[in-house]
Design a protein around this motif. Structure first.
Motif, PDB file in Angstrom:
ATOM      1  N   TYR A  53       0.840  -1.202   0.000  1.00 53.29           N
ATOM      2  CA  TYR A  53       0.000   0.000   0.000  1.00 53.29           C
ATOM      3  C   TYR A  53       0.877   1.256   0.000  1.00 53.29           C
ATOM      4  O   TYR A  53       0.634   2.190  -0.762  1.00 53.29           O
ATOM      5  N   ALA A  54       1.896   1.274   0.847  1.00 57.09           N
ATOM      6  CA  ALA A  54       2.770   2.448   0.964  1.00 57.09           C
ATOM      7  C   ALA A  54       3.562   2.689  -0.317  1.00 57.09           C
ATOM      8  O   ALA A  54       3.649   3.818  -0.800  1.00 57.09           O
ATOM      9  N   GLN A  55       4.134   1.628  -0.887  1.00 54.20           N
ATOM     10  CA  GLN A  55       4.932   1.830  -2.099  1.00 54.20           C
ATOM     11  C   GLN A  55       4.047   2.287  -3.250  1.00 54.20           C
ATOM     12  O   GLN A  55       4.440   3.103  -4.062  1.00 54.20           O
ATOM     13  N   ASP A  56       2.810   1.780  -3.300  1.00 54.68           N
ATOM     14  CA  ASP A  56       1.890   2.179  -4.350  1.00 54.68           C
ATOM     15  C   ASP A  56       1.477   3.645  -4.188  1.00 54.68           C
ATOM     16  O   ASP A  56       1.402   4.396  -5.155  1.00 54.68           O
ATOM     17  N   ALA A  57       1.238   4.060  -2.939  1.00 54.55           N
ATOM     18  CA  ALA A  57       0.856   5.448  -2.668  1.00 54.55           C
ATOM     19  C   ALA A  57       2.002   6.412  -2.977  1.00 54.55           C
ATOM     20  O   ALA A  57       1.778   7.516  -3.476  1.00 54.55           O
TER      21      ALA A  57
END
Length: 150
Positions: A53-57
């Motif tokens: 989720y963090a890397q995508d955001a």
């Protein structure tokens, strides 16, 4: 129908990050913070990274700053930074201890975080000072629910 679509999107995002990680047995041993860091522990050494989720955001990660080996850190301490084409983000340690290793490959190739956030894109390792802190973190199912609710 909406639930099915959400699951398909979640599955595609996880697959984009690291293929097998969604179905890996390692998922059961991964714990998450509300700030989207994860830690996986083996022999009292925690490997820390950021979630899919963090890397995508963040988008395409272009710069990584990691804590130095030998540094003592506390759970919740800011201990590094990530910069992407869209944003900058601090990295917080999910656990307390002493940094034993940092992923120098990810420092020279930050895109590994986007390509493989749960394996090649890990950030640093820490010898746990307070293993009981893991009980304060979310397991995979709880983290998935947290993402749905926020």
């Amino acid at each position: 129908m909406v639930v099915c679509n959400v699951l398909r999107v979640t599955s595609r995002l996880a697959t984009r990050c690291c293929g097998r990680a969604l179905y890996s047995t390692e998922n059961k041993a991964r714990f998450y913070t509300k700030k989207h860091e994860w830690v996986s522990v083996s022999d009292n050494i925690g490997t820390v990274g950021i979630s899919n989720y963090a890397q995508d955001a963040l988008g395409e990660v272009v710069y990584v700053q990691l804590p130095d080996v030998g540094k003592d850190i506390e759970a919740g301490d800011e201990c590094g930074a990530l910069e992407s084409v869209k944003a900058a983000s601090e990295v917080y340690s999910p656990v307390s201890g002493t940094v034993t290793e940092k992923n120098t490959e990810v420092e020279s190739k930050p895109a590994l975080i986007n390509k493989s956030c749960y394996s090649e894109g890990w950030l640093f390792r820490v010898k746990l000072a307070k293993p009981e802190e893991l009980q304060q973190l979310m397991d995979q199912a709880t983290y998935d629910k947290y993402l749905e609710d926020h």
